[in-house]
Design a protein around this motif. Structure first.
Motif, short mmCIF file in Angstrom:
data_model
loop_
_atom_site.label_atom_id
_atom_site.label_comp_id
_atom_site.label_asym_id
_atom_site.label_seq_id
_atom_site.Cartn_x
_atom_site.Cartn_y
_atom_site.Cartn_z
N THR A 68 0.81 -1.21 0.00
CA THR A 68 0.00 0.00 0.00
C THR A 68 0.84 1.26 0.00
OG1 THR A 68 -0.11 0.03 2.41
CG2 THR A 68 -1.85 -1.15 1.25
N THR A 69 0.17 2.35 -0.31
CA THR A 69 0.77 3.69 -0.30
C THR A 69 -0.13 4.59 0.54
OG1 THR A 69 1.87 3.55 -2.44
CG2 THR A 69 1.20 5.73 -1.72
N THR A 70 0.49 5.44 1.34
CA THR A 70 -0.28 6.38 2.16
C THR A 70 -0.17 7.78 1.60
OG1 THR A 70 -0.01 5.08 4.18
CG2 THR A 70 -0.53 7.41 4.45
N PRO A 107 -10.03 1.31 5.83
CA PRO A 107 -9.43 0.89 7.09
C PRO A 107 -10.37 -0.03 7.87
CG PRO A 107 -9.17 3.25 6.76
CD PRO A 107 -10.13 2.77 5.72
N GLY A 170 3.90 0.19 8.26
CA GLY A 170 4.23 1.18 7.24
C GLY A 170 5.54 0.89 6.57
N GLU A 183 4.70 7.84 0.57
CA GLU A 183 4.00 6.58 0.46
C GLU A 183 4.45 5.58 1.52
OE1 GLU A 183 4.02 9.02 -2.76
OE2 GLU A 183 5.76 8.03 -1.97
N GLN A 185 3.58 1.38 3.01
CA GLN A 185 2.92 0.15 2.64
C GLN A 185 2.94 -0.82 3.81
OE1 GLN A 185 5.63 -1.15 -0.44
NE2 GLN A 185 6.18 -2.86 0.83
N ALA A 206 -7.48 -2.07 4.55
CA ALA A 206 -6.16 -1.71 5.06
C ALA A 206 -5.86 -2.58 6.27
CB ALA A 206 -6.12 -0.24 5.43
N GLY A 211 -3.93 0.78 8.66
CA GLY A 211 -2.99 0.44 7.61
C GLY A 211 -1.94 1.46 7.33
N ALA A 212 -2.09 2.67 7.80
CA ALA A 212 -1.08 3.68 7.56
C ALA A 212 -0.23 3.85 8.78
CB ALA A 212 -1.74 5.01 7.20
N GLN A 215 -1.49 4.40 12.56
CA GLN A 215 -2.90 4.12 12.69
C GLN A 215 -3.17 2.95 13.63
OE1 GLN A 215 -4.42 3.78 8.75
NE2 GLN A 215 -3.86 5.83 8.19
N THR A 243 -5.23 5.26 2.33
CA THR A 243 -4.42 4.08 2.03
C THR A 243 -4.78 3.54 0.66
OG1 THR A 243 -4.39 3.57 4.39
CG2 THR A 243 -3.68 1.83 2.88
#
Length: 862
Positions: A68-70, A107, A170, A183, A185, A206, A211-212, A215, A243
């Motif tokens: 993933t990318t934030t 999320p 992350g 970003e 992941q 997420a 997921g970030a 979080q 996310t």
């Protein structure tokens, strides 16, 4: 050098039309490549080659199956914990769903498509069936405070607030640690028999906790990080974290395009509060604003230079030239000068593509620093045209029956020698930027050196060929006599008179002058050790850019952002052993005490991934990722603390390298600082050796090379002193100052020194007369060139891009001081040297017979 240059100008004099045709054809060819140039502000162009960078690249290659990318959205206002704040976060989530679609990961347990500063209040409102969008500020404050204070005993927390101790993960999608807002992941599930700290999130969701980065951890521990300050009901800024699933995009370019579309759509929606999306993918694309800014600066520089050229190259009314003819000739000379330089810049655009990654691969992609090269060449190149035009006019004025062809043919063995020396030394100065640790600065040096060579060639071909054709046309019409005195440089011109001011102190008190110079230079040398060093990729964005504003809020209110991840590359066969897994488990507890590591719910946010296959490498590897905030403690301190905490891994015989964007940036700053001395000494040494060799061969006087170089070294130190006094630090643009100062300064010294050698021979060894002649004839061209260059670079001072502003100021310092040094430091040195030699210097063979007997010094004597 004469053997090289004489055939060139002789050929141009014989076939000016063919010269123009060949240049036009070559211009069309190189111009066809120019559209292929692409501009990028990617951080890799500013990263030096060191262990941390290599580790980040290896991590990107080994663990490129990313997740993933934030994307962070910074919200600002008088109070974001309000009804307007709720409407803004809900708008952000709605726009994100519309733009990203299935690529936006929901999320786990959150009431919406994102985790943000008001997620607790939104979750509490949803649980109680309240429409928060229709609420007021008091209701929002009450729900936020209730949610953050935690549920009563035995009651589950509101959706979106993870249970105590639960952590999010992350990791940068490209394997490099993101900076503020970059970003991030989630790690994948570990390979069999290697336990990862957390399981990967189900498809479409997420990871737990959002997921970030940041979080995880329920209650006040996490929510407080998404709003500025400690008051849960009052905050001037907040964050919303989106996310994104990397696998939903074809490549990084597609991801960047989608983020740009989201930013544009969100701006069009105009939420109640300011919402500023931020990621380094957005920073990496300077956009149309940057290009427009560079174009505006170039246009201003061209306009200012044209105004100066109108004064420097003006023709006067006279016997052979009426008022209309004088205006017409002045405009023609101005046009020839500017067209010659513009053709050179066009050539360079095509050359840059041919040298780039799609062809020869000698330089990288175009970056913001390299975009300053055309402005640099415009200012420096016009000075070359001034020297050539002044010499051409002087040659016309030497004979009672001048012919344009003879005047052009003599440009090579006269002014061409000085221009060649100037071009070579300037190119050497720019090429010494290859010692810089920053690839973008290395590329700038290569392009500037190539550009100055191109300008030199065109100045000795296109410019005289064009002037010769125009003069031939005039001869064939109704004016067979070429104007002489109407275009000649007057010894009584303001520029010539200003240059002659240097004569008196040089003759009467040379030691006093040099003593003052020595004291000022010592102050400049001390200033060099005191200058600050700065590096910021966002500095190349216009200062009114929303991205710049977002970075400011992230640094001020959120310690640089909540998406910073520090990675550890672990290499060695032991990563497959159970002992390594046990050490990683223990590190989750140990890293809590490391300064700069973010504490979430009583545990460090540590993730581990293992690549058991060596692949193209010698040994298996593992990646450890820990969420950090280095803004407060400093990247170097964090790196050292992490290294110490990783000692148990090293005890297993494994190699570890700690890396992040912040650590790499810290290395860039150190490299910029150390490269100043290296670059300065390298440039001065190379130029000094070249000039010593040239004057040893041509004049049998190697010490002349030292004398001509000394004023330039003085100027560099003076510029450092002014930078210190005016608070200008080193950055990726001002880092080229040593090369630029030497390249510009040596130009003035070479022209004056070359003329002095010839004039001293003609004056029979009379030093005062020779120096007066040199200052009169060359001083006007030197002052005109300096004036043009200074005003050309002054346009940069009005840029909205800070590094360009600094570059403009520093270059004005450099050119002004270079002229001052050439007129105040070089003359006393030449006086002392001429006296020491008894006035006998060997002129270049051929110079004396190229000069005409009617070159009277009667006016000077008067």
């Amino acid at each position: 050098m004469q053997a090289l240059l004489r055939p060139i100008t002789t050929a141009v004099a014989a076939r000016p039309g063919i010269t123009i045709i060949l240049v036009v054809l070559l211009t069309a060819l190189l111009a066809s490549f120019a559209p292929q140039q692409e501009l990028s502000n990617d951080s890799s162009a500013f990263s030096p080659t060191n262990d941390e960078v290599l580790a980040a690249e290896e991590l990107a290659e080994r663990f490129d199956d990313a997740g993933t990318t934030t994307l962070q959205v910074v919200v600002t206002g008088e109070d974001v914990i309000s009804a307007d704040g709720a409407a803004t976060q809900l708008t952000i989530e709605r726009v994100a769903q519309d733009v990203f679609g299935d690529a936006l990961l929901t999320p786990e347990g959150a009431p919406g498509a994102a985790i943000g500063y008001l997620t607790p209040a939104i979750a509490a409102a949803a649980q109680q069936g309240i429409d928060l969008a229709a609420g007021d500020d008091a209701q929002v404050d009450q729900l936020q405070e209730l949610a953050l204070s935690g549920p009563p005993p035995g009651q589950a927390p509101p959706p979106g607030t993870a249970p105590q101790g639960q952590q999010g993960q992350g990791q940068a999608a490209d394997g490099q640690t993101p900076g503020p807002g970059e970003e991030a992941q989630a790690p994948d599930q570990a390979a069999p028999d290697q336990a990862a700290p957390d399981q990967a999130a189900p498809q479409g969701q997420a990871p737990p906790g959002g997921g970030a980065p940041g979080q995880g951890g329920g209650g006040l521990g996490f929510a407080a990080q998404l709003s500025a300050g400690e008051d849960p009901t009052q905050a001037p800024s907040g964050l919303v974290l989106l996310t994104l699933d990397d696998t939903a995009f074809a490549d990084e370019a597609a991801l960047a395009t989608a983020q740009g579309e989201f930013a544009d759509t969100l701006e069009a929606e105009a939420p109640p509060l300011d919402a500023l999306p931020f990621s380094f993918l957005l920073v990496a694309d300077p956009g149309e604003d940057f290009q427009a800014e560079v174009g505006r600066l170039f246009g201003i520089a061209a306009l200012v230079i044209l105004i100066v050229l109108a004064f420097v190259l003006r023709a006067s009314r006279g016997q052979n030239l009426g008022l209309l003819g004088a205006v017409r000739r002045s405009l023609a000379d101005m046009a020839l000068a500017l067209v010659s330089v513009m053709i050179g810049i066009t050539w360079l655009q095509g050359i840059a593509v041919l040298l780039g990654p799609n062809y020869l691969g000698l330089i990288g992609q175009a970056t913001p620093p390299t975009q300053i090269v055309p402005i640099l060449l415009l200012a420096l190149g016009v000075s070359y045209t001034i020297y050539v035009q002044s010499r051409y006019r002087e040659e016309l004025n030497r004979s009672a029956s001048p012919t344009p062809r003879e005047a052009v043919a003599k440009l090579g063995p006269t002014i061409g020698v000085a221009l060649l020396l100037s071009m070579v030394t300037t190119a050497i100065g720019f090429l010494t930027n290859l010692v810089s640790p920053i690839p973008a600065i290395q590329d700038l040096g290569v392009l500037a050196a190539a550009g100055i060579v191109v300008i030199f060639l065109l100045t000795l071909t296109v410019l005289p060929a064009g002037r010769l054709l125009l003069d031939r046309i005039r001869e064939r019409r109704d004016a067979p006599t070429v104007p002489r005195h109407e275009v000649a440089t007057s010894e009584r011109s303001p520029f010539a008179r200003a240059a002659l001011f240097a004569l008196t102190p040089a003759l009467k008190a040379p030691y006093v002058v040099l003593g003052v110079v020595l004291v000022l230079s010592a102050g400049g040398a001390w200033s060099l050790t005191q200058l600050d060093v700065e590096f910021d990729v966002t500095a190349f964005l216009p200062q009114d850019s929303p991205l710049v504003e977002a970075v400011g809020v992230l640094e001020r209110d959120f310690g640089g952002g909540l998406a910073e991840t520090t990675q550890v590359l672990v290499e060695g066969d032991a990563v497959n052993d159970e002992a390594f897994v046990q050490v990683v488990d223990q590190l989750r507890t140990d890293l809590v005490d490391v300064e700069g590591v973010v504490d979430v719910g009583g545990s460090s946010d540590l993730a581990a991934e293992i690549d058991p296959e060596a692949g193209a490498y010698d040994a298996p590897a593992a990646r450890l990722s820990v969420r950090t905030q280095s803004e407060e403690v400093g990247a170097a301190t964090l790196q050292a603390s992490m290294d110490e905490a990783l000692q148990p891994i090293q005890d297993l015989g494994l190699a570890t390298t700690v890396t992040s964007d912040e650590i790499i940036t810290d290395g860039v700053i150190d490299g910029l600082s150390s490269s100043q001395i290296t670059g300065l000494l390298t440039t001065l040494g190379a130029v000094l050796l070249l000039l010593i060799g040239v004057y040893a061969v041509r004049n049998r006087q190697p010490l002349l090379g030292v004398i001509i170089t000394l004023p330039v070294g003085v100027v560099v130190l003076w510029v450092f002193g002014l930078m210190y006094l005016t608070g200008i630090p080193f950055d990726p643009i001002t880092a080229i100052i040593s090369a630029l100062v030497i390249g510009v300064g040596i130009d003035f010294s070479i022209h004056l020194g070359e003329r002095f050698v010839t004039d001293l021979e003609e004056a029979g060894g009379d030093v005062p007369t020779a120096l007066r002649d040199s200052l009169t004839h060359t001083g006007a061209a030197l002052a005109g060139s300096a004036f043009t260059t200074v005003l050309g670079f002054t346009s940069l001072i009005f840029a909205s891009i800070v590094p360009f502003q600094r570059m403009g100021i520093v270059t004005v310092y450099a050119v002004g001081l270079a002229l001052l040094s050439a007129l105040s430091v070089l003359p006393p040195l030449l006086v002392l040297y001429g006296r020491r030699r008894g006035g006998h210097l060997h002129a270049v063979e051929g110079d004396a017979h190229d000069r005409h007997p009617d070159d009277s010094t009667a006016v000077l004597a008067e």
